[in-house]
Each structure stands twice: as C-alpha cells, then as structure tokens.
Design a protein around this motif. Structure first.
Motif, PDB file in Angstrom:
ATOM      1  N   ILE A 178       0.967  -1.388  -0.017  1.00 29.16           N
ATOM      2  CA  ILE A 178       0.019  -0.014  -0.032  1.00 29.16           C
ATOM      3  C   ILE A 178       0.764   1.307  -0.061  1.00 29.16           C
ATOM      4  CG2 ILE A 178      -1.754   1.353   1.267  1.00 29.16           C
ATOM      5  CD1 ILE A 178      -2.751  -1.322   2.377  1.00 29.16           C
ATOM      6  N   VAL A 179       0.718   2.036  -0.928  1.00 25.96           N
ATOM      7  CA  VAL A 179       1.549   3.404  -1.286  1.00 25.96           C
ATOM      8  C   VAL A 179       0.668   4.534  -0.927  1.00 25.96           C
ATOM      9  CG1 VAL A 179       3.321   4.570  -2.694  1.00 25.96           C
ATOM     10  CG2 VAL A 179       3.089   1.921  -2.818  1.00 25.96           C
ATOM     11  N   ARG A 180       1.133   5.488  -0.177  1.00 26.23           N
ATOM     12  CA  ARG A 180       0.294   6.666  -0.199  1.00 26.23           C
ATOM     13  C   ARG A 180       1.219   7.853  -0.389  1.00 26.23           C
ATOM     14  NH1 ARG A 180       0.413   3.298   4.128  1.00 26.23           N
ATOM     15  NH2 ARG A 180      -1.647   2.603   4.873  1.00 26.23           N
ATOM     16  N   TYR A 181       0.628   8.797  -0.925  1.00 28.74           N
ATOM     17  CA  TYR A 181       1.215  10.077  -1.517  1.00 28.74           C
ATOM     18  C   TYR A 181       0.443  11.196  -1.889  1.00 28.74           C
ATOM     19  CZ  TYR A 181       0.234   8.310  -6.142  1.00 28.74           C
ATOM     20  OH  TYR A 181      -0.489   7.968  -7.139  1.00 28.74           O
ATOM     21  N   PRO A 182       0.875  12.342  -1.504  1.00 33.10           N
ATOM     22  CA  PRO A 182      -0.015  13.349  -1.777  1.00 33.10           C
ATOM     23  C   PRO A 182      -0.209  13.630  -3.333  1.00 33.10           C
ATOM     24  CG  PRO A 182       2.094  14.336  -0.709  1.00 33.10           C
ATOM     25  CD  PRO A 182       1.997  12.719  -0.953  1.00 33.10           C
ATOM     26  N   TYR A 184      -5.154  13.210  -1.389  1.00 33.94           N
ATOM     27  CA  TYR A 184      -4.192  12.251  -0.909  1.00 33.94           C
ATOM     28  C   TYR A 184      -4.583  10.942  -1.800  1.00 33.94           C
ATOM     29  CZ  TYR A 184      -0.372  12.499   2.148  1.00 33.94           C
ATOM     30  OH  TYR A 184       0.965  12.437   2.703  1.00 33.94           O
ATOM     31  N   VAL A 185      -3.651  10.027  -2.297  1.00 35.61           N
ATOM     32  CA  VAL A 185      -3.916   8.829  -3.019  1.00 35.61           C
ATOM     33  C   VAL A 185      -3.090   7.657  -2.310  1.00 35.61           C
ATOM     34  CG1 VAL A 185      -3.502   7.659  -5.210  1.00 35.61           C
ATOM     35  CG2 VAL A 185      -3.794  10.307  -5.050  1.00 35.61           C
ATOM     36  N   ALA A 186      -3.875   6.720  -2.396  1.00 33.44           N
ATOM     37  CA  ALA A 186      -3.295   5.065  -1.845  1.00 33.44           C
ATOM     38  C   ALA A 186      -3.560   4.271  -2.694  1.00 33.44           C
ATOM     39  CB  ALA A 186      -4.231   4.651  -0.534  1.00 33.44           C
TER      40      ALA A 186
END
Length: 77
Positions: free
Chosen positions: A10-14, A19-21
């Motif tokens: 699971i990658v999270r980034y703005p 915000y995107v997962a």
C-alpha cells in the motif's frame, strides 16, 4: 477456477487534488498470477493554491487522516 487476491503493498502519496493510496494486489487464478492496482483518492477540503504553507500542511494532514480511516474500514491498514 477460483482466484485469490493478496495485498502486496500500500503506497500513500499526496496528489494535486487529494491524497492517494495505491493498493497493489497479486491475483492468482489457477497456475497464473497477475498484478493489479486499486487507487483510493481522498480529496482535500479546499484548493491548495494561494494558501500559506502552514495551512497547506494542515489540509494535507486532515486528508491523510481521513484516508487512513477509509483504509481501516477496508481492513487494509
């Protein structure tokens, strides 16, 4: 033929608008396996343009907190 889905990462980034997962999955069907990605986007409360850095940080933190809650509901945290 039954298939199984396994969460790999699971990658999270703005992003620009929220915000995107990215949820990376390995899907196995019989003797074949493939990768797939699902994206969950949590939008920001307000546009980031024209805001001071402190407010931008606060808006992004709120969006990340809501995203973590949604992932928790999906039992993926």
């Amino acid at each position: 033929m039954a298939s199984t889905r396994e969460v790999v990462a699971i990658v999270r980034y703005p992003g620009r608008k929220g915000y995107v997962a990215e949820i990376w999955l390995r899907i196995r069907q019989g003797n074949r396996a493939r990768m797939a990605v699902d994206r969950v986007i949590e939008p920001y409360d307000q546009p980031l343009e024209g805001l001071d850095p402190k407010t931008v940080r606060r808006v992004k933190e709120r969006a990340l907190r809501r995203l973590e809650e949604r992932l928790g509901e999906l039992e993926l945290r």
